[in-house]
Design an enzyme around this catalytic site. Structure first.
Site, PDB file in Angstrom:
ATOM      1  N   SER A 164      -7.764 -61.310  59.044  1.00  0.00           N
ATOM      2  CA  SER A 164      -7.236 -60.061  58.504  1.00  0.00           C
ATOM      3  C   SER A 164      -6.734 -60.302  57.076  1.00  0.00           C
ATOM      4  CB  SER A 164      -6.150 -59.516  59.429  1.00  0.00           C
ATOM      5  OG  SER A 164      -5.861 -58.156  59.140  1.00  0.00           O
ATOM      6  N   ASP A 327     -13.797 -54.442  67.138  1.00  0.00           N
ATOM      7  CA  ASP A 327     -12.898 -54.203  66.005  1.00  0.00           C
ATOM      8  C   ASP A 327     -13.278 -52.906  65.298  1.00  0.00           C
ATOM      9  OD1 ASP A 327     -11.241 -54.342  63.779  1.00  0.00           O
ATOM     10  OD2 ASP A 327     -11.616 -56.470  63.418  1.00  0.00           O
ATOM     11  N   HIS A 357      -9.203 -55.364  66.789  1.00  0.00           N
ATOM     12  CA  HIS A 357      -8.863 -56.241  65.670  1.00  0.00           C
ATOM     13  C   HIS A 357      -7.913 -57.361  66.079  1.00  0.00           C
ATOM     14  CE1 HIS A 357      -8.387 -57.334  61.496  1.00  0.00           C
ATOM     15  NE2 HIS A 357      -7.076 -57.180  61.561  1.00  0.00           N
TER      16      HIS A 357
END
Length: 376
Positions: A164, A327, A357
């Site tokens: 991320s 995701d 995610h």
């Protein structure tokens, strides 16, 4: 003001836990200038380490956290750390990131609130930075990490890893500092923030700024915080971090306990997203949430580099890219784009998960296998 009085921010009078600190002043002591035009004369970086650096200083691994993470990548809660390490189980003797082999460094990011200089830090005038904290980008954050590397006398990282927002920084390391990275693992991220991602971050930022307690970002002296705005922002984020299928499976249309939503009660999913927000306000600063969210919105590997494709062709490291099947925040197509443009022929690694995610934090067995293979 202590952490008890001001939850969400680590302050110098608080228990440092495993944190170590480096005070950086930039090349020649001239401070740091940022892409948005602001500057800081010095930056304190909080970081944690595991394992031992070898004599040749060639076994160092840099682990980079996501939006609401911090330097505490591994280890128990308590003694200065509000939560268990966010990759606990992946770092340690015999683990995927094996501290018998590697010296592992995990810094809290510039703009954070857990020991590294951020909006809740005091400026040189003895006042909180607050609204005066400069606009920063992912590249600016990496520039501080480069300075930390130099402070630690680490010329080249054996590996740089993160997912991320941490993955954004891994990519920036690979593109902007190609000779300093031998290997990299990039999880659940893209080459440039998409319109969807920018829209979602912007709504979260607006939620915080619209809270009456925000006070233009200068709420620290009041002892109050825009916790309602932060809670809503986290709820929006949590919606994107997980999946509709998971929510339906766990909560469906069930009411919270015996409450009837038609009589003033709530659905269980409403309680869930509120609970996630309430947990975050105890360990995170609203201004940091804004500063880091805006940095993520500015993420673009191709800016000033002739586009994403040309930027990624600069990479010298052996890069492993992984994405998550479910995701919806950073869908697999975005990791496929990274693989298409990166040199070499490394295939995309796919993590099977129903958790969306957050799979890069939850699917530790699969993530560990990917990291182990990359570090072999």
């Amino acid at each position: 003001m202590t952490q008890t009085q001001f939850p969400g921010v680590w302050l110098p009078e608080d228990d440092p836990g495993r944190r170590q600190f480096a005070t950086l002043t930039g090349a020649g002591g001239r401070g740091f200038s940022f892409e948005g035009g602001g500057r800081l004369a010095e930056v304190t970086v909080a970081y944690e380490t595991w394992g031992e650096l070898n004599e040749s200083r060639t076994n160092a691994v840099l682990v980079l956290h996501a939006l609401t993470g911090d330097s505490h990548a591994a280890g128990p809660a308590g003694s200065g750390h509000a939560t268990v390490g966010w990759w606990d189980g992946l770092i340690g003797p015999g683990a995927a990131i094996d501290t018998n082999r590697y010296y592992v460094v995990s810094p809290n990011v510039l703009g954070g609130c857990q020991g590294t200089t951020g909006p809740a830090s005091w400026g040189p005038d003895g006042r909180y930075f607050g609204s005066r904290f400069p606009i920063i980008t992912i590249r600016d954050q990496v520039a501080i990490e480069v300075a930390l590397s130099e402070e630690l006398s680490i010329e080249r990282w054996s590996a740089v890893l993160g997912g991320s927002m941490g993955g954004m920084r891994v990519l920036e390391w690979c593109v902007g500092q190609p000779d300093r990275v031998q290997r990299a693992v990039v999880l659940a991220v893209d080459a440039a923030a998409s319109a969807d991602q920018i829209a979602l971050c912007s709504l979260q930022i607006r939620a915080i700024r619209s809270d009456p307690a925000f006070m233009g970002g200068d709420y620290y002296p009041s002892g109050e915080r825009p916790v309602d705005g932060l809670s809503i922002a986290r709820g929006l984020g949590q919606f994107s971090y997980r999946t509709g299928a998971e929510f339906q499976s766990r909560f469906g249309r069930a009411p919270q306990e015996a409450e009837d939503p038609l009589k003033g009660g709530r659905y269980a999913i409403e309680s869930y997203v509120q609970h996630q927000g309430e947990k975050l306000i105890e360990r995170f600063d609203p201004n940091s949430y804004i500063v880091l969210s805006e940095a993520m919105n500015h993420h673009d590997l191709g800016r000033g580099r002739g586009g994403v494709g040309r930027a990624l062709r600069r990479v010298h490291a052996e890069v492993t890219v992984a994405g998550i099947t479910s995701d919806r925040l950073y869908p697999l197509a975005q990791q496929e784009e990274l693989v298409r443009h990166l040199p070499g022929d490394q295939p995309l690694q796919v993590i099977a998960s129903e958790s969306g995610h957050d799979g890069f934090l939850l699917e530790l067995e699969q993530v560990g296998a990917i990291i182990s293979s990359a570090l072999r």
